[in-house]
Design a protein around this motif. Structure first.
Motif, short mmCIF file in Angstrom:
data_model
loop_
_atom_site.label_atom_id
_atom_site.label_comp_id
_atom_site.label_asym_id
_atom_site.label_seq_id
_atom_site.Cartn_x
_atom_site.Cartn_y
_atom_site.Cartn_z
N ASN A 34 6.19 24.14 14.14
CA ASN A 34 4.73 24.07 14.04
C ASN A 34 4.32 23.13 12.91
O ASN A 34 3.34 22.39 13.03
N ALA A 35 5.09 23.14 11.82
CA ALA A 35 4.79 22.23 10.71
C ALA A 35 4.92 20.78 11.16
O ALA A 35 4.10 19.93 10.79
N ARG A 36 5.93 20.49 11.97
CA ARG A 36 6.12 19.11 12.49
C ARG A 36 4.94 18.69 13.37
O ARG A 36 4.43 17.58 13.25
N VAL A 37 4.53 19.58 14.26
CA VAL A 37 3.41 19.27 15.16
C VAL A 37 2.13 19.05 14.36
O VAL A 37 1.42 18.04 14.56
N LYS A 38 1.83 19.96 13.44
CA LYS A 38 0.62 19.83 12.62
C LYS A 38 0.67 18.57 11.76
O LYS A 38 -0.35 17.92 11.54
N MET A 39 1.87 18.22 11.26
CA MET A 39 2.01 17.02 10.43
C MET A 39 1.70 15.77 11.24
O MET A 39 0.99 14.88 10.77
N ASN A 40 2.22 15.69 12.46
CA ASN A 40 1.93 14.52 13.30
C ASN A 40 0.44 14.39 13.56
O ASN A 40 -0.11 13.28 13.50
N ARG A 41 -0.22 15.49 13.83
CA ARG A 41 -1.67 15.45 14.05
C ARG A 41 -2.40 15.02 12.78
O ARG A 41 -3.35 14.22 12.84
N ALA A 42 -1.97 15.55 11.65
CA ALA A 42 -2.63 15.19 10.38
C ALA A 42 -2.43 13.71 10.07
O ALA A 42 -3.38 13.03 9.63
N LYS A 43 -1.24 13.20 10.28
CA LYS A 43 -0.98 11.77 10.03
C LYS A 43 -1.84 10.90 10.96
O LYS A 43 -2.40 9.89 10.52
N ASN A 44 -1.94 11.30 12.21
CA ASN A 44 -2.78 10.54 13.15
C ASN A 44 -4.24 10.57 12.73
O ASN A 44 -4.93 9.55 12.80
N ASP A 99 -8.61 21.51 5.44
CA ASP A 99 -7.84 22.09 4.35
C ASP A 99 -6.34 22.07 4.62
O ASP A 99 -5.54 21.70 3.77
N VAL A 100 -5.95 22.46 5.82
CA VAL A 100 -4.53 22.50 6.16
C VAL A 100 -3.96 21.09 6.24
O VAL A 100 -2.85 20.83 5.77
N GLU A 101 -4.72 20.17 6.82
CA GLU A 101 -4.25 18.78 6.91
C GLU A 101 -4.07 18.17 5.53
O GLU A 101 -3.13 17.42 5.30
N LYS A 102 -4.96 18.49 4.60
CA LYS A 102 -4.81 18.01 3.22
C LYS A 102 -3.49 18.48 2.64
O LYS A 102 -2.74 17.70 2.04
N ALA A 103 -3.21 19.76 2.82
CA ALA A 103 -1.96 20.33 2.30
C ALA A 103 -0.75 19.66 2.94
O ALA A 103 0.23 19.32 2.26
N LEU A 104 -0.80 19.47 4.25
CA LEU A 104 0.31 18.85 4.95
C LEU A 104 0.58 17.43 4.45
O LEU A 104 1.73 17.07 4.18
N ILE A 105 -0.47 16.64 4.34
CA ILE A 105 -0.31 15.26 3.90
C ILE A 105 0.23 15.22 2.47
O ILE A 105 1.13 14.42 2.15
N MET A 106 -0.29 16.09 1.61
CA MET A 106 0.19 16.10 0.23
C MET A 106 1.67 16.43 0.18
O MET A 106 2.44 15.77 -0.53
N MET A 107 2.09 17.42 0.93
CA MET A 107 3.51 17.79 0.91
C MET A 107 4.38 16.71 1.55
O MET A 107 5.50 16.47 1.12
#
Length: 165
Positions: A146-156, A118-126
């Motif tokens: 934290n947003a930057r770290v989570k975004m990198n993980r979501a993109k990977n 759910d959080v990764e979906k939100a991150l990728i969309m934004m």
């Protein structure tokens, strides 16, 4: 709420309606659920509009309410005897703008995004909306770092999903 508040809500809501469709698209996998989620998000936005103080941009506040609604709604176990609450939004003169996402590549991207958390979906969309990390952090209630770290993980994670298909 007064008719003045209704007009203000509609003025804010209308130009931002597509972001709700995008949220619905990544949290649902069929048209019926998309429409149901869109309606639920709209109702939640309307119910909580009196709490919007203008401290953040309307779109930021809208993202937060919409994402929380989507995540909360789909984390709940589905029940056959769902409770409903009557709320009259018929007085709001809003038009439902349909959202069409044609294109095979876009469909594949949505399928891959749908498999994320759910959080990764939100991150990728934004990220796709070119939201700055500071705003992403505000929307999700986390720090910019934290947003930057989570975004990198979501993109990977998304890259891995796409490359394995």
């Amino acid at each position: 709420m007064s008719t003045g508040q209704e007009k203000i809500f509609i003025e804010f809501f209308k130009p931002n309606q597509k972001l709700i469709h995008k949220i619905c698209r990544i949290y649902t996998n069929n048209a019926e659920d998309h429409e149901d989620l869109f309606q639920e998000i709209t109702i939640q936005l309307w119910k909580s509009f009196s709490g919007f103080k203008g401290e953040a941009r309307f779109s930021t506040w809208m993202y937060r309410v919409a994402l929380n609604t989507a995540i909360t709604l789909f984390r709940k176990p589905q029940k056959n005897n769902a409770q409903t609450v009557d709320i009259d939004i018929s007085s709001l003169k809003m038009e439902y703008e349909s959202y069409e996402d044609d294109g095979d590549k876009l469909q594949k991207m949505y399928k891959a995004i749908y498999t994320l958390s759910d959080v990764e979906k939100a991150l990728i969309m934004m990220y796709l909306e070119d939201k700055p990390y500071k705003e992403i952090g505000e929307i999700l209630g986390i720090t910019e770092g934290n947003a930057r770290v989570k975004m990198n993980r979501a993109k990977n994670n998304l890259k891995n999903i796409i490359n394995t298909k």
